[in-house]
Design a protein around this motif. Structure first.
Motif, PDB file in Angstrom:
ATOM      1  N   VAL A   1       0.837  -1.201   0.000  1.00 42.05           N
ATOM      2  CA  VAL A   1       0.000   0.000   0.000  1.00 42.05           C
ATOM      3  C   VAL A   1       0.872   1.250   0.000  1.00 42.05           C
ATOM      4  O   VAL A   1       2.017   1.236   0.459  1.00 42.05           O
ATOM      5  CB  VAL A   1      -0.940   0.054   1.233  1.00 42.05           C
ATOM      6  CG1 VAL A   1      -1.956  -1.068   1.181  1.00 42.05           C
ATOM      7  CG2 VAL A   1      -0.149   0.025   2.539  1.00 42.05           C
ATOM      8  N   LEU A   2       0.304   2.319  -0.530  1.00 46.50           N
ATOM      9  CA  LEU A   2       0.884   3.648  -0.378  1.00 46.50           C
ATOM     10  C   LEU A   2       0.164   4.282   0.806  1.00 46.50           C
ATOM     11  O   LEU A   2      -1.068   4.332   0.828  1.00 46.50           O
ATOM     12  CB  LEU A   2       0.668   4.484  -1.635  1.00 46.50           C
ATOM     13  CG  LEU A   2       0.989   5.982  -1.468  1.00 46.50           C
ATOM     14  CD1 LEU A   2       2.474   6.188  -1.221  1.00 46.50           C
ATOM     15  CD2 LEU A   2       0.523   6.775  -2.679  1.00 46.50           C
ATOM     16  N   ARG A   3       0.933   4.745   1.782  1.00 47.36           N
ATOM     17  CA  ARG A   3       0.336   5.396   2.955  1.00 47.36           C
ATOM     18  C   ARG A   3       0.880   6.816   3.026  1.00 47.36           C
ATOM     19  O   ARG A   3       2.091   7.035   3.041  1.00 47.36           O
ATOM     20  CB  ARG A   3       0.673   4.624   4.229  1.00 47.36           C
ATOM     21  CG  ARG A   3      -0.147   5.022   5.447  1.00 47.36           C
ATOM     22  CD  ARG A   3       0.245   4.217   6.671  1.00 47.36           C
ATOM     23  NE  ARG A   3       0.020   2.789   6.492  1.00 47.36           N
ATOM     24  CZ  ARG A   3       0.991   1.896   6.407  1.00 47.36           C
ATOM     25  NH1 ARG A   3       2.249   2.271   6.488  1.00 47.36           N
ATOM     26  NH2 ARG A   3       0.719   0.611   6.247  1.00 47.36           N
ATOM     27  N   MET A   4      -0.010   7.793   3.034  1.00 47.56           N
ATOM     28  CA  MET A   4       0.445   9.181   3.100  1.00 47.56           C
ATOM     29  C   MET A   4      -0.316   9.954   4.172  1.00 47.56           C
ATOM     30  O   MET A   4      -1.500   9.741   4.403  1.00 47.56           O
ATOM     31  CB  MET A   4       0.298   9.876   1.740  1.00 47.56           C
ATOM     32  CG  MET A   4      -1.092   9.926   1.158  1.00 47.56           C
ATOM     33  SD  MET A   4      -1.078  10.763  -0.460  1.00 47.56           S
ATOM     34  CE  MET A   4      -2.809  10.548  -0.955  1.00 47.56           C
ATOM     35  N   GLU A   5       0.421  10.855   4.823  1.00 50.07           N
ATOM     36  CA  GLU A   5      -0.147  11.726   5.847  1.00 50.07           C
ATOM     37  C   GLU A   5      -0.080  13.162   5.340  1.00 50.07           C
ATOM     38  O   GLU A   5       0.957  13.594   4.828  1.00 50.07           O
ATOM     39  CB  GLU A   5       0.641  11.618   7.148  1.00 50.07           C
ATOM     40  CG  GLU A   5       0.628  10.236   7.779  1.00 50.07           C
ATOM     41  CD  GLU A   5       1.541  10.185   8.987  1.00 50.07           C
ATOM     42  OE1 GLU A   5       1.110  10.561  10.083  1.00 50.07           O
ATOM     43  OE2 GLU A   5       2.708   9.779   8.816  1.00 50.07           O
ATOM     44  N   ARG A   6      -1.169  13.892   5.512  1.00 52.97           N
ATOM     45  CA  ARG A   6      -1.205  15.274   5.053  1.00 52.97           C
ATOM     46  C   ARG A   6      -1.918  16.167   6.061  1.00 52.97           C
ATOM     47  O   ARG A   6      -2.803  15.720   6.785  1.00 52.97           O
ATOM     48  CB  ARG A   6      -1.946  15.386   3.715  1.00 52.97           C
ATOM     49  CG  ARG A   6      -1.275  14.695   2.555  1.00 52.97           C
ATOM     50  CD  ARG A   6      -1.994  14.952   1.247  1.00 52.97           C
ATOM     51  NE  ARG A   6      -3.297  14.310   1.197  1.00 52.97           N
ATOM     52  CZ  ARG A   6      -4.137  14.386   0.169  1.00 52.97           C
ATOM     53  NH1 ARG A   6      -3.821  15.118  -0.874  1.00 52.97           N
ATOM     54  NH2 ARG A   6      -5.279  13.747   0.184  1.00 52.97           N
ATOM     55  N   ILE A   7      -1.517  17.427   6.082  1.00 55.22           N
ATOM     56  CA  ILE A   7      -2.277  18.465   6.779  1.00 55.22           C
ATOM     57  C   ILE A   7      -2.972  19.275   5.704  1.00 55.22           C
ATOM     58  O   ILE A   7      -2.349  19.689   4.717  1.00 55.22           O
ATOM     59  CB  ILE A   7      -1.358  19.386   7.603  1.00 55.22           C
ATOM     60  CG1 ILE A   7      -0.562  18.566   8.619  1.00 55.22           C
ATOM     61  CG2 ILE A   7      -2.187  20.447   8.329  1.00 55.22           C
ATOM     62  CD1 ILE A   7       0.494  19.369   9.339  1.00 55.22           C
ATOM     63  N   ARG A   8      -4.256  19.501   5.891  1.00 53.10           N
ATOM     64  CA  ARG A   8      -5.010  20.241   4.883  1.00 53.10           C
ATOM     65  C   ARG A   8      -5.447  21.584   5.453  1.00 53.10           C
ATOM     66  O   ARG A   8      -5.833  21.687   6.618  1.00 53.10           O
ATOM     67  CB  ARG A   8      -6.202  19.412   4.404  1.00 53.10           C
ATOM     68  CG  ARG A   8      -5.772  17.993   4.017  1.00 53.10           C
ATOM     69  CD  ARG A   8      -6.770  17.279   3.181  1.00 53.10           C
ATOM     70  NE  ARG A   8      -6.789  17.814   1.820  1.00 53.10           N
ATOM     71  CZ  ARG A   8      -7.453  17.241   0.816  1.00 53.10           C
ATOM     72  NH1 ARG A   8      -8.141  16.123   1.031  1.00 53.10           N
ATOM     73  NH2 ARG A   8      -7.438  17.756  -0.388  1.00 53.10           N
ATOM     74  N   PHE A   9      -5.376  22.608   4.599  1.00 54.58           N
ATOM     75  CA  PHE A   9      -5.592  23.986   5.028  1.00 54.58           C
ATOM     76  C   PHE A   9      -6.720  24.658   4.241  1.00 54.58           C
ATOM     77  O   PHE A   9      -7.005  24.285   3.106  1.00 54.58           O
ATOM     78  CB  PHE A   9      -4.317  24.816   4.808  1.00 54.58           C
ATOM     79  CG  PHE A   9      -3.090  24.301   5.509  1.00 54.58           C
ATOM     80  CD1 PHE A   9      -2.670  24.864   6.704  1.00 54.58           C
ATOM     81  CD2 PHE A   9      -2.339  23.268   4.953  1.00 54.58           C
ATOM     82  CE1 PHE A   9      -1.523  24.408   7.342  1.00 54.58           C
ATOM     83  CE2 PHE A   9      -1.187  22.806   5.577  1.00 54.58           C
ATOM     84  CZ  PHE A   9      -0.778  23.378   6.781  1.00 54.58           C
TER      85      PHE A   9
END
Length: 233
Positions: free
Chosen positions: A122-130
């Motif tokens: 799997v591709l696992r990504m963490e993001r902060i959204r603004f």
């Protein structure tokens, strides 16, 4: 490829809960005790626990400890929540910052949600959204690696759905969503510029292609005072 150590610990704890080692509502041992039991650092153990909390398997109670979460009452609602569309509809500019982006073996929860086979990555990504440069939510998304292996990081993080539809021929279908309340952890509070223990809204979303195949599992934590859901029933 081996799973990250925290994912391995996540799986062991999840298996223990499913086997009845700790019952619903029961407090699990302290981090110090568990880190010794699994022979890992407190930081690694805490990351595994945080992942289980994000998934709704465990829940933290300030000043008390971490407990096996109880089953929440669920109510079905219509519509797919899109952060970008909701933000733009309010006349604000959406943006995001990627915290991590890597390929890994899936956790047990990810295998179950995405109906993965042995050997799938799997591709696992963490993001902060603004919204207008103000942090609104912290998001962890998991996607089968085979769906995005031919695309650049920019293509995936900027507009995953558009990339899948236009370049992979995947037709986006329905999504299942659950929303619940929780308290911000130290990690999430730093990302979202709030205080530890502040109220946040947790959204779990499992997105499906039109043929019924799940292709994205997302866990998002929204700042309660900066975001609200509008559901049309």
């Amino acid at each position: 490829m081996n799973s990250p150590v925290y994912i391995q610990i996540h799986n062991e704890i999840k298996k223990a809960i499913e086997a009845g080692k700790w019952k619903v509502g029961e407090r699990i041992p302290a981090e110090r005790e568990l880190s010794t039991e699994f022979s890992v650092s407190r930081m690694t153990l805490r990351q595994a626990i945080s992942t289980l909390v994000d998934e709704g398997i465990l829940e933290r109670k300030v000043g008390s400890g971490t407990y096996v979460a109880s089953q929440k009452v669920q109510e079905k609602v219509s519509g797919v929540t899109s952060f970008t569309e909701l933000t733009e509809a309010q006349g604000k500019k959406p943006s995001s910052r990627t915290i991590s982006y890597h390929t890994s073996e899936p956790s047990l929860s990810e295998i179950e949600k995405l109906q993965l086979n042995d050997g799938d990555l799997v591709l696992r990504m963490e993001r902060i959204r603004f919204a207008d440069a103000v942090p609104i939510c912290y998001e962890t998304a998991t996607i089968p690696e085979k769906l995005v292996s031919d695309f650049s990081k920019s293509e995936v993080t900027k507009s995953l759905y558009k990339t899948l539809e236009e370049k992979a021929g995947l037709m986006i279908g329905r999504a299942e969503q659950t929303v619940s309340a929780m308290l911000a952890s130290e990690k999430v509070s730093e990302y979202l510029d709030i205080k530890r223990g502040d109220a946040i809204l947790r959204l779990h979303q499992l997105s499906y292609a039109q043929d019924g195949t799940p292709f994205e599992y997302v866990r998002t934590q929204y700042v309660g005072e900066r975001f609200e859901f509008y559901l049309n029933r």
